[in-house]
Design a protein around this motif. Structure first.
Motif, PDB file in Angstrom:
ATOM      1  N   PRO A 297      59.632 -55.315  -1.246  1.00 28.22           N
ATOM      2  CA  PRO A 297      61.017 -54.967  -1.561  1.00 28.22           C
ATOM      3  C   PRO A 297      61.227 -53.454  -1.507  1.00 28.22           C
ATOM      4  O   PRO A 297      60.262 -52.676  -1.542  1.00 28.22           O
ATOM      5  CB  PRO A 297      61.195 -55.498  -2.984  1.00 28.22           C
ATOM      6  N   LEU A 298      62.484 -53.032  -1.432  1.00 27.46           N
ATOM      7  CA  LEU A 298      62.784 -51.603  -1.494  1.00 27.46           C
ATOM      8  C   LEU A 298      62.444 -51.067  -2.877  1.00 27.46           C
ATOM      9  O   LEU A 298      61.839 -49.997  -3.015  1.00 27.46           O
ATOM     10  CB  LEU A 298      64.262 -51.372  -1.171  1.00 27.46           C
ATOM     11  N   TYR A 299      62.844 -51.818  -3.917  1.00 26.51           N
ATOM     12  CA  TYR A 299      62.500 -51.490  -5.305  1.00 26.51           C
ATOM     13  C   TYR A 299      61.982 -52.762  -5.958  1.00 26.51           C
ATOM     14  O   TYR A 299      62.692 -53.768  -6.029  1.00 26.51           O
ATOM     15  CB  TYR A 299      63.717 -50.970  -6.072  1.00 26.51           C
ATOM     16  N   PRO A 300      60.751 -52.753  -6.459  1.00 27.11           N
ATOM     17  CA  PRO A 300      60.146 -53.986  -6.978  1.00 27.11           C
ATOM     18  C   PRO A 300      60.543 -54.287  -8.421  1.00 27.11           C
ATOM     19  O   PRO A 300      61.042 -53.415  -9.151  1.00 27.11           O
ATOM     20  CB  PRO A 300      58.650 -53.687  -6.886  1.00 27.11           C
ATOM     21  N   PHE A 301      60.262 -55.482  -8.832  1.00 31.00           N
ATOM     22  CA  PHE A 301      60.418 -55.906 -10.225  1.00 31.00           C
ATOM     23  C   PHE A 301      59.638 -54.959 -11.130  1.00 31.00           C
ATOM     24  O   PHE A 301      58.493 -54.610 -10.866  1.00 31.00           O
ATOM     25  CB  PHE A 301      59.894 -57.329 -10.393  1.00 31.00           C
ATOM     26  N   GLY A 302      60.271 -54.529 -12.215  1.00 28.11           N
ATOM     27  CA  GLY A 302      59.608 -53.656 -13.175  1.00 28.11           C
ATOM     28  C   GLY A 302      59.720 -52.181 -12.853  1.00 28.11           C
ATOM     29  O   GLY A 302      59.235 -51.342 -13.627  1.00 28.11           O
ATOM     30  N   TYR A 303      60.388 -51.820 -11.741  1.00 28.22           N
ATOM     31  CA  TYR A 303      60.448 -50.430 -11.297  1.00 28.22           C
ATOM     32  C   TYR A 303      61.556 -49.660 -12.003  1.00 28.22           C
ATOM     33  O   TYR A 303      62.639 -50.185 -12.260  1.00 28.22           O
ATOM     34  CB  TYR A 303      60.702 -50.405  -9.789  1.00 28.22           C
ATOM     35  N   GLY A 304      61.290 -48.399 -12.275  1.00 26.52           N
ATOM     36  CA  GLY A 304      62.287 -47.504 -12.836  1.00 26.52           C
ATOM     37  C   GLY A 304      61.657 -46.164 -13.142  1.00 26.52           C
ATOM     38  O   GLY A 304      60.530 -46.104 -13.657  1.00 26.52           O
ATOM     39  N   LEU A 305      62.359 -45.078 -12.812  1.00 27.90           N
ATOM     40  CA  LEU A 305      61.833 -43.732 -13.001  1.00 27.90           C
ATOM     41  C   LEU A 305      62.312 -43.128 -14.314  1.00 27.90           C
ATOM     42  O   LEU A 305      63.187 -43.672 -14.983  1.00 27.90           O
ATOM     43  CB  LEU A 305      62.265 -42.832 -11.838  1.00 27.90           C
ATOM     44  N   SER A 306      61.739 -41.982 -14.644  1.00 22.36           N
ATOM     45  CA  SER A 306      62.078 -41.249 -15.860  1.00 22.36           C
ATOM     46  C   SER A 306      62.190 -39.769 -15.506  1.00 22.36           C
ATOM     47  O   SER A 306      61.750 -39.330 -14.431  1.00 22.36           O
ATOM     48  CB  SER A 306      60.994 -41.461 -16.924  1.00 22.36           C
ATOM     49  N   TYR A 307      62.778 -38.988 -16.388  1.00 25.40           N
ATOM     50  CA  TYR A 307      62.814 -37.541 -16.203  1.00 25.40           C
ATOM     51  C   TYR A 307      61.492 -36.885 -16.608  1.00 25.40           C
ATOM     52  O   TYR A 307      61.313 -35.685 -16.457  1.00 25.40           O
ATOM     53  CB  TYR A 307      63.940 -36.914 -17.019  1.00 25.40           C
ATOM     54  N   THR A 308      60.584 -37.674 -17.144  1.00 29.43           N
ATOM     55  CA  THR A 308      59.249 -37.175 -17.463  1.00 29.43           C
ATOM     56  C   THR A 308      58.225 -38.039 -16.751  1.00 29.43           C
ATOM     57  O   THR A 308      58.579 -38.960 -15.993  1.00 29.43           O
ATOM     58  CB  THR A 308      59.012 -37.167 -18.985  1.00 29.43           C
ATOM     59  N   ASN A 309      56.954 -37.780 -16.966  1.00 29.64           N
ATOM     60  CA  ASN A 309      55.877 -38.531 -16.318  1.00 29.64           C
ATOM     61  C   ASN A 309      54.932 -39.100 -17.362  1.00 29.64           C
ATOM     62  O   ASN A 309      54.726 -38.502 -18.430  1.00 29.64           O
ATOM     63  CB  ASN A 309      55.088 -37.627 -15.364  1.00 29.64           C
ATOM     64  N   PHE A 310      54.338 -40.240 -17.018  1.00 30.02           N
ATOM     65  CA  PHE A 310      53.423 -40.907 -17.943  1.00 30.02           C
ATOM     66  C   PHE A 310      52.077 -41.130 -17.253  1.00 30.02           C
ATOM     67  O   PHE A 310      52.022 -41.526 -16.087  1.00 30.02           O
ATOM     68  CB  PHE A 310      53.998 -42.241 -18.404  1.00 30.02           C
ATOM     69  N   GLU A 311      51.031 -40.899 -17.988  1.00 32.21           N
ATOM     70  CA  GLU A 311      49.680 -41.112 -17.480  1.00 32.21           C
ATOM     71  C   GLU A 311      49.040 -42.277 -18.233  1.00 32.21           C
ATOM     72  O   GLU A 311      49.078 -42.330 -19.464  1.00 32.21           O
ATOM     73  CB  GLU A 311      48.842 -39.848 -17.667  1.00 32.21           C
ATOM     74  N   TYR A 312      48.465 -43.218 -17.483  1.00 33.20           N
ATOM     75  CA  TYR A 312      47.784 -44.383 -18.061  1.00 33.20           C
ATOM     76  C   TYR A 312      46.285 -44.125 -18.037  1.00 33.20           C
ATOM     77  O   TYR A 312      45.742 -43.608 -17.043  1.00 33.20           O
ATOM     78  CB  TYR A 312      48.087 -45.629 -17.243  1.00 33.20           C
ATOM     79  N   SER A 313      45.592 -44.528 -19.101  1.00 35.29           N
ATOM     80  CA  SER A 313      44.145 -44.325 -19.135  1.00 35.29           C
ATOM     81  C   SER A 313      43.476 -45.305 -20.085  1.00 35.29           C
ATOM     82  O   SER A 313      44.123 -45.892 -20.957  1.00 35.29           O
ATOM     83  CB  SER A 313      43.815 -42.887 -19.575  1.00 35.29           C
ATOM     84  N   ASN A 314      42.188 -45.488 -19.866  1.00 34.78           N
ATOM     85  CA  ASN A 314      41.314 -46.170 -20.827  1.00 34.78           C
ATOM     86  C   ASN A 314      41.729 -47.626 -21.110  1.00 34.78           C
ATOM     87  O   ASN A 314      41.878 -48.021 -22.266  1.00 34.78           O
ATOM     88  CB  ASN A 314      41.273 -45.377 -22.141  1.00 34.78           C
ATOM     89  N   LEU A 315      41.890 -48.398 -20.053  1.00 35.62           N
ATOM     90  CA  LEU A 315      42.162 -49.830 -20.226  1.00 35.62           C
ATOM     91  C   LEU A 315      40.920 -50.527 -20.776  1.00 35.62           C
ATOM     92  O   LEU A 315      39.818 -50.371 -20.254  1.00 35.62           O
ATOM     93  CB  LEU A 315      42.560 -50.456 -18.885  1.00 35.62           C
ATOM     94  N   LYS A 316      41.111 -51.299 -21.842  1.00 36.25           N
ATOM     95  CA  LYS A 316      40.000 -52.026 -22.453  1.00 36.25           C
ATOM     96  C   LYS A 316      40.426 -53.438 -22.833  1.00 36.25           C
ATOM     97  O   LYS A 316      41.581 -53.665 -23.203  1.00 36.25           O
ATOM     98  CB  LYS A 316      39.500 -51.300 -23.707  1.00 36.25           C
ATOM     99  N   LEU A 317      39.477 -54.357 -22.744  1.00 36.25           N
ATOM    100  CA  LEU A 317      39.659 -55.711 -23.271  1.00 36.25           C
ATOM    101  C   LEU A 317      38.766 -55.848 -24.497  1.00 36.25           C
ATOM    102  O   LEU A 317      37.614 -55.385 -24.491  1.00 36.25           O
ATOM    103  CB  LEU A 317      39.277 -56.771 -22.236  1.00 36.25           C
ATOM    104  N   SER A 318      39.278 -56.471 -25.540  1.00 36.33           N
ATOM    105  CA  SER A 318      38.463 -56.653 -26.745  1.00 36.33           C
ATOM    106  C   SER A 318      37.290 -57.578 -26.496  1.00 36.33           C
ATOM    107  O   SER A 318      36.300 -57.569 -27.234  1.00 36.33           O
ATOM    108  CB  SER A 318      39.321 -57.197 -27.892  1.00 36.33           C
ATOM    109  N   SER A 319      37.382 -58.376 -25.433  1.00 34.23           N
ATOM    110  CA  SER A 319      36.286 -59.260 -25.039  1.00 34.23           C
ATOM    111  C   SER A 319      36.417 -59.536 -23.544  1.00 34.23           C
ATOM    112  O   SER A 319      37.524 -59.588 -23.010  1.00 34.23           O
ATOM    113  CB  SER A 319      36.327 -60.574 -25.823  1.00 34.23           C
ATOM    114  N   GLU A 320      35.297 -59.708 -22.876  1.00 34.92           N
ATOM    115  CA  GLU A 320      35.331 -60.047 -21.455  1.00 34.92           C
ATOM    116  C   GLU A 320      35.456 -61.539 -21.238  1.00 34.92           C
ATOM    117  O   GLU A 320      35.589 -61.995 -20.105  1.00 34.92           O
ATOM    118  CB  GLU A 320      34.072 -59.521 -20.758  1.00 34.92           C
ATOM    119  N   THR A 321      35.404 -62.296 -22.341  1.00 36.93           N
ATOM    120  CA  THR A 321      35.530 -63.752 -22.254  1.00 36.93           C
ATOM    121  C   THR A 321      36.566 -64.244 -23.263  1.00 36.93           C
ATOM    122  O   THR A 321      36.877 -63.568 -24.240  1.00 36.93           O
ATOM    123  CB  THR A 321      34.183 -64.442 -22.542  1.00 36.93           C
ATOM    124  N   ILE A 322      37.081 -65.432 -22.975  1.00 34.70           N
ATOM    125  CA  ILE A 322      38.033 -66.062 -23.880  1.00 34.70           C
ATOM    126  C   ILE A 322      37.810 -67.564 -23.828  1.00 34.70           C
ATOM    127  O   ILE A 322      37.449 -68.122 -22.780  1.00 34.70           O
ATOM    128  CB  ILE A 322      39.490 -65.713 -23.495  1.00 34.70           C
TER     129      ILE A 322
END
Length: 749
Positions: free
Chosen positions: A618-643
């Motif tokens: 798509p030209l603009y996908p689901f969940g898309y939207g900009l801001s006047y600032t920027n955000f950095e994502y880091s350190n993704l963790k799962l509390s367990s590798e199994t469920i």
């Protein structure tokens, strides 16, 4: 016996049972049963007749006569405390049993104070605000004498040609379910007897958003899997939230019209989903059974509908015409009618109408409530949060102090009714004179040293190009200005019910105007007022910045100005994908894998599922939207590798505002099933959180996954959890995935 005495007796009988029981629970109510025994068959049928105040076949006098006879149990399209008080007085004091009527209306995204159209409001990803706007709409509607609203519409759709896309929450069933529940809770509140809440009627059950070719009222054709995976979840959420009423769809399911589809209405809605409230036809849909050849005549259509446990006949009058005859012929059991009447009477009891039939008709409260300043303030807040920044080249927004002369161009910059949408414009109590236009909003809020001048540019009246002779004056103004704010979009009536289009290009001569202004070389900030995605390729090419403002409602101009001037940092995210052009429709993020995808994207080789002329994305996908600032994502963790079954897993990630101003981010959690017994989507939204961060601030957020989030319908349409690995993804949109990890389901029993 005097009618007033009859009413007094009924009040004494019923008032003792006015403790409102939990919504949608089975109710054993001896007082309602006693009233049922007093009713004639004709009076029972009258309670199932939902008449319209504006029906051209009913003069006011004949309507009053029907009310006196007990032939009308509910009325729609009658608004105002005084008007509805007078009608209620006839029912209570001049009919034999004095049963009060229920007044119903389309209160879709506001009553007098109009909030952003639902598709726009959903882009705020702020469920608390969505609930509150519904609560305010209910408060105003209740003050205007309304008991029940035909909202929320929870139809999922991925076709922007369909005009009613404006009325829903977009393409995703998970998010649509959360919005559905929020709106139901907002409309209904906790206590109907306060007189400040209205009953919600969730619609259209079910699959109405699947209209082929995007044509409203058109046929639809989808599998049981699609019904269960896509269309049912928002209805289940509404029922779980306690919705008191459901409206049938115009369309069919499995070849059978929804209005007379016993499998859909009885087996699935009532028995499987556990709905116990009122079931209402859409406008004259009983008669539609004849039109489409599902019933030989109106009488057969009534037989099919009542035996499918549909309670209220909206506007057709066919229950009134044929039900008694069908009972006398032994084709309809009185017990079936009693069941329907019982549900109607219980709804009236929950509203407190037997205790005080005039509770909702206070003219002083009506005057005080409609357009209350606090409501307007909240409408402005909701509108700014709904807006989506689609482009912001070189950080041109928010507007800089160096901009001293602004050219505001485009007919929508001064339009008022077009800020409402179809429902707000023609089917609410909202008035154009209440609206702040874009031009007015800017003039009220820019600095005194900023000059704003306006040019219409073209004439926007329908889909054909008009007013091309106005373009030169607009170009001249633009060339003399520091910056252009260009208002583009559609007129309020172009989307909504019956608002289907075959081409999602901007209507009229708007693209001609855009190209002419672009030739001046001046920066262009395009503001879009619309109720559906459009083909914005040309807008993307020629605009320096693009703000999707949707139909923002009463406070439109002030809200847009807040965003453009930086008083509010945009935080909206799309809840529907924007196609590049009409030929991509339908396009949506949660498509199922094909044999020619590579790593979740179309294969770049020739023999695949791509287009040769445009990208498949798509030209603009689901969940898309900009801001006047920027955000950095880091350190993704799962509390367990199994469920395993009965467990849950916490998904944590850290978000940092790396810019210079406060901003809000919608962090989105998606899940993909790596191997499954049936074809599954590449990714599905399963969680999100909207957070606000100061410059430099870091925040850890935690989202929880349960086995239900990893379950699906197998080949036998059983809801199952299968062992295997899942890809857990977190990102800023459905395409902007920042990190992913694997989660293993190890035990399913």
């Amino acid at each position: 016996m005097n009618h007033k005495n009859v009413w007094a007796i009924l009040v004494l009988m019923i008032a003792t049972s006015q403790t409102i029981v939990a919504q949608n629970k089975s109710i054993s109510n001896p007082k309602i049963e006693a009233l049922l025994k007093k009713m004639t068959l004709e009076e029972k049928i009258g309670q199932l007749n939902l008449a319209t105040y504006v029906n051209e076949n009913n003069s006011t006098n004949s309507l009053n006569d029907q009310i006196k006879k007990g032939d009308i149990g509910s009325i729609l399209k009658s608004n105002g405390a005084k008007k509805n008080y007078d009608l209620q007085k006839i029912a209570v004091e001049q009919s034999r049993l004095g049963i009060p009527m229920m007044f119903q209306e389309d209160v879709i995204h506001g009553y007098r104070t109009i909030f952003p159209a639902p598709l726009g409001e959903s882009a705020s990803w702020n469920l608390q605000n969505i609930e509150m706007s519904a609560s305010i709409a209910a408060k105003e509607a209740a003050a205007g004498g309304i008991h029940l609203t035909y909202a929320p519409m929870v139809d999922i759709t991925n076709d922007p040609r369909w005009g009613r896309i404006v009325e829903g929450a977009g393409e995703d069933p998970y998010y649509g379910s959360l919005v559905s529940a929020a709106r139901v809770k907002g409309f209904q509140g906790k206590k109907f007897t306060s007189g400040e809440n209205v009953m919600a009627c969730v619609k259209h059950f079910a699959g109405y958003g699947a209209a082929l070719a995007g044509r409203d009222y058109n046929i639809s054709d989808f599998s049981e899997r699609t019904l269960r995976e896509i269309y049912l979840p928002p209805f289940k959420a509404a029922i779980d939230a306690g919705v008191e009423s459901v409206m049938c769809a115009y369309s069919t399911y499995d070849g059978v019209p929804a209005t007379a589809n016993k499998k859909l209405l009885d087996d699935i809605l009532r028995k499987e989903l556990g709905f116990k409230g009122m079931l209402i036809t859409d406008w004259s849909t009983i008669n539609n059974l004849v039109k489409i050849g599902a019933a030989a005549n109106q009488k057969d259509a009534v037989l099919m509908t009542i035996n499918s446990e549909v309670d209220l006949d909206m506007t057709s009058g066919l229950y009134l015409k044929y039900l008694k005859e069908l009972v006398n012929e032994g084709k309809v059991k009185v017990a079936v009618i009693d069941k329907a009447v019982r549900r109607v009477l219980i709804a009236k009891q929950k509203l407190g109408l037997f205790e005080d039939p005039y509770k909702f008709f206070n003219e002083a409260r009506e005057k005080e409530t409609l357009l209350n300043p606090k409501h307007l303030e909240f409408a402005r807040k909701t509108a700014v949060e709904s807006m989506v920044l689609l482009k912001n080249k070189d950080g041109i927004l928010p507007l800089k102090s160096s901009v001293k002369k602004i050219a505001v161009i485009g007919p929508l910059a001064t339009r008022k009714k077009d800020m409402f949408s179809w429902w707000g414009g023609d089917y609410s109590q909202g008035k154009p004179e209440d609206v702040v236009s874009l031009l007015e909003g800017l003039k009220q809020t820019v600095g005194k040293d900023v000059v704003i001048e306006y040019a219409e540019g073209i004439i926007l009246e329908g889909f054909e190009p008009k007013g091309l002779e106005l373009i030169p004056a607009a170009v001249k103004l633009a060339s003399q200005s520091d910056l252009v704010i260009l208002a583009l979009g559609e007129e309020y009536w172009m989307s909504g019910e019956g608002g289907s289009i075959s081409n999602i290009d901007l209507p009229g001569a708007q693209e001609d105007l855009l190209k002419a202004i672009a030739e001046t070389g001046k920066p262009i900030v395009t503001v879009l007022f619309n109720g559906r995605p459009f083909d914005l390729q040309l807008v993307e090419k020629h605009s320096t910045a693009i703000l999707e403002a949707w139909f923002p409602g009463t406070m439109a101009g002030l809200a847009v100005s807040d965003v453009l001037l930086g008083k509010y940092n945009p935080s909206g995210k799309l809840t529907v994908s924007f196609p590049r052009n009409t030929g991509q429709i339908p396009i949506f993020y949660n498509y199922k894998r094909t044999s020619h995808d590579v790593n979740g994207q179309p294969n770049p080789n020739r023999w695949n599922n791509k287009y040769l002329d445009i990208p498949a994305t798509p030209l603009y996908p689901f969940g898309y939207g900009l801001s006047y600032t920027n955000f950095e994502y880091s350190n993704l963790k799962l509390s367990s590798e199994t469920i395993k079954k009965g467990d849950s897993v916490e998904v944590s990630i850290e978000i940092t505002n790396t810019g210079k101003i406060f901003g809000e981010e919608v962090v989105q959690l998606y899940v993909g099933d790596d191997v499954s017994s049936v074809s599954r989507p590449m990714k599905e939204l399963k969680g999100f959180k909207k957070i606000g961060l100061q410059p430099g601030e870091k925040q850890k957020i935690v989202l929880t996954l349960t086995p239900s989030d990893l379950s699906f319908y197998n080949q036998d349409m059983k809801w199952v959890l299968e062992p295997g690995t899942f890809t857990i993804m977190v990102g800023a949109s459905s395409e902007d995935i920042k990190f992913s990890k694997k989660l293993n389901v190890i035990e399913t029993k």
